[in-house]
Design an enzyme around this catalytic site. Structure first.
Site, PDB file in Angstrom:
ATOM      1  N   ASP A   1      -4.157   2.592  -4.941  1.00 36.93           N
ATOM      2  CA  ASP A   1      -2.693   2.555  -4.762  1.00 36.93           C
ATOM      3  C   ASP A   1      -2.268   1.271  -4.066  1.00 36.93           C
ATOM      4  O   ASP A   1      -1.241   1.236  -3.384  1.00 36.93           O
ATOM      5  CB  ASP A   1      -2.238   3.784  -3.949  1.00 36.93           C
ATOM      6  CG  ASP A   1      -2.879   3.844  -2.563  1.00 36.93           C
ATOM      7  OD1 ASP A   1      -3.839   3.051  -2.321  1.00 36.93           O
ATOM      8  OD2 ASP A   1      -2.443   4.659  -1.731  1.00 36.93           O
TER       9      ASP A   1
ATOM     10  N   ASP B   1       0.871  -1.187   0.000  1.00 36.55           N
ATOM     11  CA  ASP B   1       0.000   0.000   0.000  1.00 36.55           C
ATOM     12  C   ASP B   1       0.907   1.236   0.000  1.00 36.55           C
ATOM     13  O   ASP B   1       1.759   1.391   0.881  1.00 36.55           O
ATOM     14  CB  ASP B   1      -0.901  -0.020   1.231  1.00 36.55           C
ATOM     15  CG  ASP B   1      -2.000   1.019   1.150  1.00 36.55           C
ATOM     16  OD1 ASP B   1      -1.949   1.849   0.217  1.00 36.55           O
ATOM     17  OD2 ASP B   1      -2.908   0.997   1.999  1.00 36.55           O
ATOM     18  N   LEU B   2       0.757   2.081  -1.010  1.00 39.51           N
ATOM     19  CA  LEU B   2       1.617   3.264  -1.127  1.00 39.51           C
ATOM     20  C   LEU B   2       1.320   4.250  -0.004  1.00 39.51           C
ATOM     21  O   LEU B   2       0.162   4.476   0.360  1.00 39.51           O
ATOM     22  CB  LEU B   2       1.420   3.930  -2.489  1.00 39.51           C
ATOM     23  CG  LEU B   2       1.699   3.057  -3.727  1.00 39.51           C
ATOM     24  CD1 LEU B   2       1.574   3.889  -4.989  1.00 39.51           C
ATOM     25  CD2 LEU B   2       3.082   2.428  -3.637  1.00 39.51           C
TER      26      LEU B   2
END
Length: 730
Positions: free
Chosen positions: A634, A591-592
């Site tokens: 993302d 997960d960014l």
């Protein structure tokens, strides 16, 4: 004055903002159309193109720079340059509002691709000469290939339809307008194809009085009857509708035909029209009428019957004959009574006839029927259907024979014409590349066209008739390619194998060929199924297109990574592989960090650029055998086959380090991103949702511990990355 200056500056600033917003919207529109854009200074040759323009021909923009008119000329097919120049000149001279040209350009891989090029002059110099042009390129290779394939298919279809002029083939669209009119139809109806194609309705060929009587019972309560086309096609919705009709030729002649109408559906199952096949049966009906007339005459008493009748001695001499037999054989009665039947029988049929006579005399049969040839008084050959019985006295002793002789020359001639017509139809089938088999319900092949004989039995074979289809046709399926299919399931009218044909493979030695099998049932006179006709067509290209479509359905269009649908399928396979082999495997959930500020500050295009760059890092940071997917937004995932959690943690640390050092240029800024990574091992018996939940939990744990680190299920390790950022360094 100062207030006036401030107002002007504010107005200018708003205008600049509006122009910037307009530029952004135009850029998004252009990117959304996937078109390559270009600008060209006509006088200097200078060109400006976007990245997509270069991608269409397989290059990066920097590989083509400096870009000028010579770049375009070098890429265009030499045969198409003249077309492009002519279209340009028409636009420059005012004969066309736009420059439009369909041309070929050489791709970087050496192939020619089709380009639709369109543009116009937007600036002229002081002498009225074109100065600047702008336009767009679109890759239409697939569309052009589809057009060529369709044209070739129409040509092949027309060739097959026109191969036999014994059958009239007429096709229409859904409104009843004729779209196909083969040479057989021209011969039957006397019209040329160009007289009816595109505007005529097949109802014009029907006898008006006959159709009025047929349509009258179909009228509604207001007395409105359907049209001929509506009434007939309504009968052909579920199955082929066949019936005898009277057709009117262009010259007014009436012809009796057997017309079969079938509905045509497109690949999407929607109706696209109808096809009718008509066979001229006028002569057959005339021959049958003549035979019925002769039969009526033969029904009278012996002396007046039209049926030839005779009393014949045990030695074969005519004891008595009626007038009909005299007419059949061409002899006066007195002359015929002086000869025996042996003398008048054709030599080729005499022994068969004598053997049956002996069976009667020996009591092995009470009567017999035989089609034989007689030699008439003029030496002509007469085909006759002979029925003979033996009359005995009370003691059972033979007295004489009673013979009934029916002239069937006309019928035999009609049958011969039908046989010749059938032969022409078989020749037509032999010209088709598809495999055509007629198979009885017990699996015995009754007919195979030339393509089937050649492919299934070898070049030297003459026929497959009499062979069992299971012995010559090896069919399997894509689901079980090593297991031969029992073709009996395809010969069961009540079976449920109707969908098998979509996955059939034809085994040819060590290789298999995808085939599409079309099946039609053959019925006897009582309507009972007696066999089937199979048409097998090479389905290689169609299956390839279907696989490509499935591949595209499982791909994320932005990053070109697998999407969630494809990811879940690969994850289930990985779990199954762990169950089967016991080999370790891990799932990485990424997960960014601080991605939303980039989207909010720089817009979604900047966010897309970051996602693309992250996808590139992940794709190149793992093995080719590993599966990288974008799950949405993302969030990314990596399936690491044959990889323990500890080794996966090292890989995660390396990816985290690379992502932390990632810098994406955007306008005057450089965008940076971080990531939180969770890793969980895959275990036997685990579901897809359980595996994703386990890795997601570790990712959540990494975020809770300050982001930009790697957490592994069951281990206390933490692999820190670079320092968190605000999404920009500029």
């Amino acid at each position: 004055m100062a207030d006036h200056g401030n107002s002007a500056n504010a107005l200018l600033e708003r205008r600049l903002q509006e122009l910037a917003e307009e530029r952004r919207r135009l850029a998004m529109i252009i990117e959304g159309t996937a078109a390559g854009t270009w600008e060209w200074n006509v006088q200097s040759g200078q060109m400006r193109v976007n990245e997509r323009w270069a991608e269409i021909v397989g290059y990066r923009l920097d590989e083509l720079e400096p870009i000028c008119q010579k770049t375009f000329i070098a890429l265009v097919h030499p045969d198409d340059l003249a077309l492009s120049d002519a279209a340009l000149q028409d636009h420059f001279d005012g004969r066309s509002d736009h420059y439009v040209c369909l041309l070929r350009m050489r791709h970087k891989n050496g192939e020619w691709i089709w380009i639709h090029d369109r543009g116009r002059v937007f600036e002229w110099d002081g002498q009225g000469r074109p100065l600047w042009m702008a336009g767009a390129h679109a890759d239409v290779t697939e569309l052009q290939q589809a057009r060529q394939d369709a044209a070739e298919m129409r040509q092949r279809l027309q060739a097959v339809v026109d191969a036999s002029d014994e059958v009239a083939v007429i096709a229409t669209d859904t409104d009843g307008i004729i779209t196909l009119f083969n040479t057989g139809a021209e011969r039957l109806l006397g019209y040329r194809a160009e007289e009816v194609l595109g505007h005529a309705n097949p109802g014009i060929f029907h006898d008006p009085d006959e159709m009025a009587a047929y349509l009258a019972p179909l009228a509604d309560a207001q007395g409105r009857a359907p049209t001929i086309f509506q009434a007939l096609t309504a009968q052909a919705q579920g199955q082929t509708f066949s019936r005898q009709w009277t057709f009117l030729r262009k010259d007014g002649q009436r012809r009796q035909v057997r017309l079969s109408i079938s509905r045509m559906d497109g690949t999407d199952g929607e109706r696209i029209g109808y096809v009718g096949m008509a066979i001229d049966i006028t002569e057959i009906l005339q021959a049958r009428a003549e035979a019925r007339l002769a039969a009526d005459k033969f029904a009278g008493a012996f002396t007046s019957a039209a049926l030839g009748m005779a009393l014949v001695s045990l030695e074969g001499r005519w004891l008595d004959v009626n007038d009909a037999l005299c007419r059949i054989l061409g002899y006066p009665r007195e002359e015929l009574l002086q000869v025996d039947f042996q003398r008048l029988t054709h030599p080729a049929d005499l022994q068969t006839d004598l053997a049956l006579v002996q069976d009667l005399l020996a009591g092995r049969r009470t009567h017999y029927h035989l089609e034989k040839r007689y030699v008439g008084r003029d030496g002509n050959t007469i085909w006759a259907r002979l029925s003979v019985s033996l009359v005995r006295n009370e003691r059972g002793e033979p007295l004489h024979f009673v013979s009934q002789i029916q002239d069937v020359s006309a019928q035999r001639s009609s049958e011969q014409r039908l046989f010749e017509s059938e032969q022409r139809s078989r020749i037509t089938l032999d010209a088709v590349a598809d495999l055509v088999l007629s198979v009885a319900l017990d699996g015995r092949i009754e007919y195979a066209n030339a393509a089937a004989v050649r492919l299934l039995a070898g070049d030297g074979a003459l026929s497959l008739a009499g062979h069992n289809v299971q012995d010559v046709l090896a069919l399997t399926t894509e689901y079980a390619p090593q297991s031969l299919l029992d073709v009996a399931v395809l010969l069961d009218p009540d079976g449920n194998a109707v969908d098998l044909h979509a996955d059939l493979l034809l085994r040819m030695g060590a290789t298999t060929v995808p085939v599409d099998l079309t099946r039609a049932w053959l019925r006897d006179d009582e309507g009972h199924v007696r066999g089937a006709v199979w048409v097998l067509r090479d389905d290689t290209q169609q299956r390839a297109r279907q696989r490509e479509a499935r591949h595209l359905a499982e791909m994320d269009p932005l990053t070109e990574l697998g999407n969630r649908r494809g990811f879940e399928a690969h994850l289930q396979q990985a779990i199954t592989r762990v169950e089967r082999t016991g080999q370790a495997a891990s799932l990485m959930y990424i997960d960014l960090d601080r991605f939303k500020p980039i989207n909010d500050t720089f817009g979604h295009l900047a966010g897309d650029a970051v996602l693309w760059a992250v996808a590139s890092v992940l794709r190149h940071g793992v093995r080719d055998s590993d599966v990288v997917a974008r799950l949405g937004g993302d969030e990314f995932a990596v399936i690491l086959s044959g990889c323990s959690p500890r080794r996966a943690a090292r890989i995660g640390g390396e990816l985290l380090h690379t992502l932390s050092n990632l810098s994406i240029p955007w306008d005057q800024h450089r965008l940076r991103i971080g990531a939180s990574i969770g890793i969980a091992p895959l275990a036997a018996g685990m579901s897809v949702d359980q595996a994703v939940a386990a890795a997601d939990a570790q990712c959540y744990r990494a975020k809770a511990m300050g982001r930009n680190n790697v957490q592994v299920q069951g281990e206390a390790s933490e692999l820190p990355g670079g320092p968190p950022t605000d999404g920009s360094d500029g």
